[in-house]
Design a protein around this motif. Structure first.
Motif, PDB file in Angstrom:
ATOM      1  N   GLU A  85     -13.242 -27.204   2.639  1.00 50.52           N
ATOM      2  CA  GLU A  85     -13.002 -27.529   4.034  1.00 50.52           C
ATOM      3  C   GLU A  85     -13.859 -28.698   4.504  1.00 50.52           C
ATOM      4  O   GLU A  85     -13.354 -29.613   5.133  1.00 50.52           O
ATOM      5  CB  GLU A  85     -13.289 -26.295   4.893  1.00 50.52           C
ATOM      6  CG  GLU A  85     -12.411 -26.265   6.127  1.00 50.52           C
ATOM      7  CD  GLU A  85     -12.988 -25.347   7.173  1.00 50.52           C
ATOM      8  OE1 GLU A  85     -13.146 -25.808   8.314  1.00 50.52           O
ATOM      9  OE2 GLU A  85     -13.299 -24.174   6.844  1.00 50.52           O
ATOM     10  N   ARG A  86     -15.132 -28.618   4.169  1.00 53.76           N
ATOM     11  CA  ARG A  86     -16.045 -29.666   4.618  1.00 53.76           C
ATOM     12  C   ARG A  86     -16.595 -30.410   3.400  1.00 53.76           C
ATOM     13  O   ARG A  86     -17.217 -29.804   2.536  1.00 53.76           O
ATOM     14  CB  ARG A  86     -17.189 -29.014   5.404  1.00 53.76           C
ATOM     15  CG  ARG A  86     -18.023 -29.982   6.219  1.00 53.76           C
ATOM     16  CD  ARG A  86     -18.864 -29.232   7.246  1.00 53.76           C
ATOM     17  NE  ARG A  86     -19.679 -30.141   8.046  1.00 53.76           N
ATOM     18  CZ  ARG A  86     -19.210 -30.837   9.078  1.00 53.76           C
ATOM     19  NH1 ARG A  86     -17.954 -30.724   9.424  1.00 53.76           N
ATOM     20  NH2 ARG A  86     -20.016 -31.651   9.741  1.00 53.76           N
ATOM     21  N   PRO A  87     -16.397 -31.726   3.374  1.00 54.58           N
ATOM     22  CA  PRO A  87     -16.837 -32.480   2.205  1.00 54.58           C
ATOM     23  C   PRO A  87     -18.328 -32.299   1.911  1.00 54.58           C
ATOM     24  O   PRO A  87     -19.121 -32.084   2.847  1.00 54.58           O
ATOM     25  CB  PRO A  87     -16.555 -33.931   2.601  1.00 54.58           C
ATOM     26  CG  PRO A  87     -15.536 -33.860   3.672  1.00 54.58           C
ATOM     27  CD  PRO A  87     -15.771 -32.572   4.380  1.00 54.58           C
ATOM     28  N   ILE A  88     -18.672 -32.408   0.646  1.00 58.86           N
ATOM     29  CA  ILE A  88     -20.059 -32.252   0.221  1.00 58.86           C
ATOM     30  C   ILE A  88     -21.002 -33.175   0.990  1.00 58.86           C
ATOM     31  O   ILE A  88     -22.034 -32.755   1.488  1.00 58.86           O
ATOM     32  CB  ILE A  88     -20.201 -32.578  -1.275  1.00 58.86           C
ATOM     33  CG1 ILE A  88     -19.252 -31.718  -2.109  1.00 58.86           C
ATOM     34  CG2 ILE A  88     -21.647 -32.379  -1.731  1.00 58.86           C
ATOM     35  CD1 ILE A  88     -19.542 -30.269  -2.043  1.00 58.86           C
ATOM     36  N   TRP A  89     -20.601 -34.422   1.065  1.00 61.70           N
ATOM     37  CA  TRP A  89     -21.508 -35.381   1.707  1.00 61.70           C
ATOM     38  C   TRP A  89     -21.772 -35.015   3.152  1.00 61.70           C
ATOM     39  O   TRP A  89     -22.876 -35.215   3.666  1.00 61.70           O
ATOM     40  CB  TRP A  89     -20.975 -36.804   1.585  1.00 61.70           C
ATOM     41  CG  TRP A  89     -19.697 -37.074   2.352  1.00 61.70           C
ATOM     42  CD1 TRP A  89     -18.439 -36.986   1.872  1.00 61.70           C
ATOM     43  CD2 TRP A  89     -19.586 -37.468   3.720  1.00 61.70           C
ATOM     44  NE1 TRP A  89     -17.519 -37.297   2.848  1.00 61.70           N
ATOM     45  CE2 TRP A  89     -18.201 -37.599   3.995  1.00 61.70           C
ATOM     46  CE3 TRP A  89     -20.506 -37.720   4.737  1.00 61.70           C
ATOM     47  CZ2 TRP A  89     -17.734 -37.961   5.255  1.00 61.70           C
ATOM     48  CZ3 TRP A  89     -20.035 -38.084   5.988  1.00 61.70           C
ATOM     49  CH2 TRP A  89     -18.658 -38.211   6.237  1.00 61.70           C
ATOM     50  N   LEU A  90     -20.754 -34.418   3.804  1.00 64.79           N
ATOM     51  CA  LEU A  90     -20.950 -34.012   5.202  1.00 64.79           C
ATOM     52  C   LEU A  90     -21.874 -32.803   5.270  1.00 64.79           C
ATOM     53  O   LEU A  90     -22.689 -32.689   6.185  1.00 64.79           O
ATOM     54  CB  LEU A  90     -19.609 -33.670   5.843  1.00 64.79           C
ATOM     55  CG  LEU A  90     -19.135 -34.614   6.934  1.00 64.79           C
ATOM     56  CD1 LEU A  90     -17.892 -34.066   7.599  1.00 64.79           C
ATOM     57  CD2 LEU A  90     -20.226 -34.877   7.986  1.00 64.79           C
ATOM     58  N   GLN A  91     -21.740 -31.935   4.308  1.00 68.72           N
ATOM     59  CA  GLN A  91     -22.660 -30.794   4.245  1.00 68.72           C
ATOM     60  C   GLN A  91     -24.080 -31.296   4.032  1.00 68.72           C
ATOM     61  O   GLN A  91     -25.032 -30.751   4.594  1.00 68.72           O
ATOM     62  CB  GLN A  91     -22.239 -29.843   3.121  1.00 68.72           C
ATOM     63  CG  GLN A  91     -20.894 -29.180   3.396  1.00 68.72           C
ATOM     64  CD  GLN A  91     -20.485 -28.219   2.286  1.00 68.72           C
ATOM     65  OE1 GLN A  91     -21.316 -27.603   1.643  1.00 68.72           O
ATOM     66  NE2 GLN A  91     -19.177 -28.123   2.067  1.00 68.72           N
ATOM     67  N   ASN A 145     -29.989 -32.671  -3.038  1.00 70.48           N
ATOM     68  CA  ASN A 145     -29.277 -33.388  -4.106  1.00 70.48           C
ATOM     69  C   ASN A 145     -29.803 -34.789  -4.327  1.00 70.48           C
ATOM     70  O   ASN A 145     -29.060 -35.725  -4.500  1.00 70.48           O
ATOM     71  CB  ASN A 145     -27.784 -33.530  -3.783  1.00 70.48           C
ATOM     72  CG  ASN A 145     -27.102 -32.204  -3.814  1.00 70.48           C
ATOM     73  OD1 ASN A 145     -27.554 -31.304  -4.537  1.00 70.48           O
ATOM     74  ND2 ASN A 145     -26.044 -32.074  -3.061  1.00 70.48           N
ATOM     75  N   CYS A 146     -31.121 -34.922  -4.318  1.00 72.49           N
ATOM     76  CA  CYS A 146     -31.633 -36.270  -4.459  1.00 72.49           C
ATOM     77  C   CYS A 146     -31.866 -36.669  -5.893  1.00 72.49           C
ATOM     78  O   CYS A 146     -32.233 -37.800  -6.184  1.00 72.49           O
ATOM     79  CB  CYS A 146     -32.906 -36.452  -3.650  1.00 72.49           C
ATOM     80  SG  CYS A 146     -32.488 -37.016  -1.995  1.00 72.49           S
ATOM     81  N   THR A 147     -31.663 -35.735  -6.799  1.00 73.44           N
ATOM     82  CA  THR A 147     -31.818 -36.083  -8.208  1.00 73.44           C
ATOM     83  C   THR A 147     -30.589 -36.852  -8.666  1.00 73.44           C
ATOM     84  O   THR A 147     -29.550 -36.832  -8.016  1.00 73.44           O
ATOM     85  CB  THR A 147     -31.965 -34.804  -9.046  1.00 73.44           C
ATOM     86  OG1 THR A 147     -30.906 -33.918  -8.689  1.00 73.44           O
ATOM     87  CG2 THR A 147     -33.290 -34.146  -8.733  1.00 73.44           C
TER      88      THR A 147
END
Lengths: 149, 149
Positions: B123-129, B142-144
DNA sequence: TTTATTAGTTAGATGAAACTAACATATACT
DNA sequence: AGTATATGTTAGTTTCATCTAACTAATAAA
């Protein structure tokens, strides 16, 4: 009135002083309009202006002007870097939209641009590159499953 | 004037007809202001209005009204779903911002929301999460390194 | 030091968009 | 049908931001 404050701040930064003539030139209004505005802003305690002298911002006026400039700047950045609006149009739209934003929206836009611009991966985040592709082709790339969270 | 057109379209959709009184109520202006506006819009060929009758939109007026409603809608969607602005504020901001957007910016906003809302993953894109997380904590997750493109 | 030029100011007009008060019409009730 | 109430309209006023034209001050040049 916000436009006047913003312009005065810009002029002070760019050429050191703000003159009635230059304010009018940048806002596309005549001197008497500038004068009338300065009287109002003066009454509001936002500018300091004595007859035939340069215009200056009070602390309160400076603060307001900077706030407006920040709104302007954030909208230009959003429009050009995210939506890829051409710079001229982005500038014009920002000039109008900057006055229409609540504080809350301004804060969130700022966070959003921070989030995008500090992306650690590469200059332009993957998802934005995907958006660029979507704009260009109308299609999505990377539509297969992936497991990263 | 755009607000009048938009309101007339809304009323027609919601309750079937547009009355002077209801237009005024929604826009917080008195009847005479509505009347004056209707005369202008009538001269511009955007509304049809005969004395003591309901107000209607011409084809041209309808088209314009729909365009404005789309701008409004896209801004509300952007503000609420991307920036998570509270619905009331989003509504107010959209009402003002909708008039400040160029066609180009409107088109791109539309594409952007299409891109987000048709995300095939969830429903909600990863980048938006990730953005949500950034808003909440000020930190990135998710900075690695990762290799997905 | 006088004068010309430029910039700033004032006064008064215009146009837009709202208002109030007074008037007109339509509709619904008795 | 006749009247009361709602709604719509008109006339006239206010406010606001702009304008033009006329005037004033500051400055730069002769």
């Amino acid at each position: 009135m916000e436009d006047y404050l913003e312009t005065i701040a810009t002029l002070k930064k760019e050429i050191g002083v703000a003159r009635v003539k230059d304010i009018g030139r940048l806002l596309n209004v005549k001197n008497p309009s500038v004068n009338a505005a300065l009287n109002v802003l003066s009454d509001l305690g936002l500018v300091f202006h004595e007859r035939y002298g340069y215009v200056d911002l009070t602390d309160k006026g400076e603060e307001l002007a900077q706030n407006i400039k920040k709104r302007h700047d954030i909208m230009v950045r959003f429009l050009t870097t995210i939506l890829k609006i051409d710079p001229k149009t982005a500038e014009e739209d920002a000039c109008r939209m900057e006055h229409a934003m609540s504080d809350e929206t301004f804060e969130k836009f700022t966070k959003f641009m921070e989030f995008v611009e500090t992306c650690p991966k590469k200059e332009r985040p993957i998802w934005l590159q995907n958006f660029d592709f979507y704009i260009k082709t109308g299609k999505r790339q990377n539509c297969t499953k992936r497991e990263d969270k």
